[in-house]
Design an enzyme around this catalytic site. Structure first.
Site, PDB file in Angstrom:
ATOM      1  N   GLY A  45       0.845  -1.191   0.000  1.00 35.74           N
ATOM      2  CA  GLY A  45       0.000   0.000   0.000  1.00 35.74           C
ATOM      3  C   GLY A  45       0.874   1.232   0.000  1.00 35.74           C
ATOM      4  O   GLY A  45       2.017   1.190   0.456  1.00 35.74           O
ATOM      5  N   GLN A  50       2.774   9.948   1.545  1.00 40.41           N
ATOM      6  CA  GLN A  50       4.086   9.285   1.567  1.00 40.41           C
ATOM      7  C   GLN A  50       4.951   9.656   0.366  1.00 40.41           C
ATOM      8  O   GLN A  50       6.143   9.349   0.348  1.00 40.41           O
ATOM      9  CB  GLN A  50       3.921   7.762   1.608  1.00 40.41           C
ATOM     10  CG  GLN A  50       3.277   7.265   2.903  1.00 40.41           C
ATOM     11  CD  GLN A  50       3.156   5.761   2.896  1.00 40.41           C
ATOM     12  OE1 GLN A  50       2.221   5.208   2.332  1.00 40.41           O
ATOM     13  NE2 GLN A  50       4.116   5.072   3.488  1.00 40.41           N
ATOM     14  N   CYS A  98       5.602  -0.256   7.453  1.00 34.34           N
ATOM     15  CA  CYS A  98       5.232   0.919   6.658  1.00 34.34           C
ATOM     16  C   CYS A  98       6.465   1.404   5.915  1.00 34.34           C
ATOM     17  O   CYS A  98       7.549   1.475   6.510  1.00 34.34           O
ATOM     18  CB  CYS A  98       4.710   2.011   7.593  1.00 34.34           C
ATOM     19  SG  CYS A  98       4.234   3.520   6.735  1.00 34.34           S
ATOM     20  N   LEU A  99       6.294   1.736   4.637  1.00 31.88           N
ATOM     21  CA  LEU A  99       7.438   2.214   3.851  1.00 31.88           C
ATOM     22  C   LEU A  99       8.021   3.504   4.438  1.00 31.88           C
ATOM     23  O   LEU A  99       9.188   3.804   4.224  1.00 31.88           O
ATOM     24  CB  LEU A  99       7.023   2.437   2.390  1.00 31.88           C
ATOM     25  CG  LEU A  99       6.593   1.180   1.624  1.00 31.88           C
ATOM     26  CD1 LEU A  99       6.090   1.552   0.239  1.00 31.88           C
ATOM     27  CD2 LEU A  99       7.731   0.173   1.534  1.00 31.88           C
ATOM     28  N   HIS A 140      -4.714   0.906   7.200  1.00 31.91           N
ATOM     29  CA  HIS A 140      -3.363   1.451   7.391  1.00 31.91           C
ATOM     30  C   HIS A 140      -3.153   2.669   6.479  1.00 31.91           C
ATOM     31  O   HIS A 140      -2.668   3.716   6.924  1.00 31.91           O
ATOM     32  CB  HIS A 140      -2.323   0.358   7.097  1.00 31.91           C
ATOM     33  CG  HIS A 140      -0.906   0.831   7.152  1.00 31.91           C
ATOM     34  ND1 HIS A 140       0.000   0.366   8.077  1.00 31.91           N
ATOM     35  CD2 HIS A 140      -0.232   1.739   6.399  1.00 31.91           C
ATOM     36  CE1 HIS A 140       1.162   0.981   7.891  1.00 31.91           C
ATOM     37  NE2 HIS A 140       1.053   1.813   6.869  1.00 31.91           N
ATOM     38  N   GLU A 141      -3.556   2.537   5.210  1.00 27.21           N
ATOM     39  CA  GLU A 141      -3.361   3.645   4.263  1.00 27.21           C
ATOM     40  C   GLU A 141      -4.266   4.825   4.614  1.00 27.21           C
ATOM     41  O   GLU A 141      -3.863   5.982   4.514  1.00 27.21           O
ATOM     42  CB  GLU A 141      -3.626   3.181   2.823  1.00 27.21           C
ATOM     43  CG  GLU A 141      -2.718   2.067   2.328  1.00 27.21           C
ATOM     44  CD  GLU A 141      -1.254   2.282   2.659  1.00 27.21           C
ATOM     45  OE1 GLU A 141      -0.780   3.435   2.573  1.00 27.21           O
ATOM     46  OE2 GLU A 141      -0.581   1.316   3.038  1.00 27.21           O
ATOM     47  N   HIS A 144      -2.898   7.260   6.997  1.00 32.37           N
ATOM     48  CA  HIS A 144      -1.967   8.258   6.444  1.00 32.37           C
ATOM     49  C   HIS A 144      -2.713   9.524   6.002  1.00 32.37           C
ATOM     50  O   HIS A 144      -2.185  10.626   6.103  1.00 32.37           O
ATOM     51  CB  HIS A 144      -1.198   7.676   5.256  1.00 32.37           C
ATOM     52  CG  HIS A 144      -0.083   6.742   5.634  1.00 32.37           C
ATOM     53  ND1 HIS A 144       0.984   7.125   6.410  1.00 32.37           N
ATOM     54  CD2 HIS A 144       0.134   5.435   5.338  1.00 32.37           C
ATOM     55  CE1 HIS A 144       1.813   6.095   6.576  1.00 32.37           C
ATOM     56  NE2 HIS A 144       1.309   5.056   5.935  1.00 32.37           N
TER      57      HIS A 144
HETATM   58 NI    NI Z   1       2.249   3.176   5.830  1.00 35.70          NI
END
Ligand code: NI
Length: 181
Positions: A45, A50, A98-99, A140-141, A144
Site C-alpha cells: 500500500g 508518503q 510501513c514504507l 493502514h493507508e 496516512h
Molecule cells: Ni504506511
C-alpha cells in the site's frame, strides 16, 4: 516516475489530507506512478502523503498474498476521497510495517471489517463493506490521510520501547532498499 518516499518525522505525514476533484492535474499519471513507486519499494500500500502530497488518494496491491488467497489475484486498486463510515466490533492483530517507517514491524489491533465510501480512478462512487487483508491494508493507508501512522495505535508502553528507533528515523538513521527523503 518513481517517487522518493517520505520518512517518519516529516510534518507531511502528520497533516490531514484534502479531497480532490476529477480535474486534479494528471491524476491518471499520478496513480500510475504511485503503483510504480509501491512496486519498486515492495509495498502492499502507498498513500499520497508518503510521496509528499496531502491529498486523499492511496493505492493498494494485495497480489503478494494471492497464493493463499486466490480471490486477491487481481487486487490492485486506487482509492480516492475515501471515507470510513462503519467499523466491525470484532478486531484482530496483524504484524504491520510501513514504507515510511523502515525497519519497524509491530502487531496492530484493528477492526476486521470496515464500510467505506470512495471514488475509483474513474471517479465512480463505491460504498461497500471490505474485510480480510484488503481491510487491513486499507485502514493502514487511510490512517496516512488522517495524519496518523501505525505506531500511533500501539500502547504507550510499546511505543516507549520504540522511542529510540522512531527518533533515529527522524534523524535519518535508517536503512531502506528504496529511495527516501
Ligand atoms: Ni504506511
Amino acid at each position: 516516475m518513481i517517487y522518493p518516499i517520505v520518512i517518519y518525522g516529516s510534518p507531511i505525514l502528520r497533516n490531514v489530507s484534502e479531497d480532490i476533484t476529477p480535474d486534479y492535474p494528471d491524476l491518471k499519471k499520478l496513480i500510475e506512478d504511485m503503483f510504480l513507486t509501491m512496486r519498486e519499494a515492495e509495498g502492499v500500500g502507498l498513500a499520497a502523503p508518503q510521496i509528499g502530497k496531502n491529498i486523499r488518494l492511496f493505492v493498494v496491491d494485495c497480489t503478494p498474498w494471492a497464493e493463499e488467497n486466490p480471490e486477491l489475484a487481481d487486487y490492485r486498486r486506487a482509492f480516492i476521497n475515501a471515507e470510513i463510515l462503519e467499523e466491525s466490533e470484532e478486531t484482530d492483530l496483524f504484524n504491520e510495517g510501513c514504507l515510511s517507517l523502515p525497519g519497524l514491524h509491530e502487531n496492530v489491533r484493528r477492526p476486521i471489517a470496515i464500510r467505506m465510501r470512495w471514488m475509483d480512478e474513474d471517479f465512480n462512487e463505491h460504498d461497500e463493506w471490505i474485510d480480510g487483508l484488503p481491510a487491513r491494508v486499507i485502514q493502514h493507508e487511510y490512517d496516512h490521510l488522517e495524519g496518523e501512522v501505525f505506531t500511533d495505535h500501539l500502547s504507550p508502553l510499546r511505543r516507549n520501547l520504540l522511542k529510540n528507533k522512531l527518533t533515529n528515523l527522524t534523524k535519518g538513521k535508517y536503512r531502506a532498499h528504496y529511495r527516501t527523503k
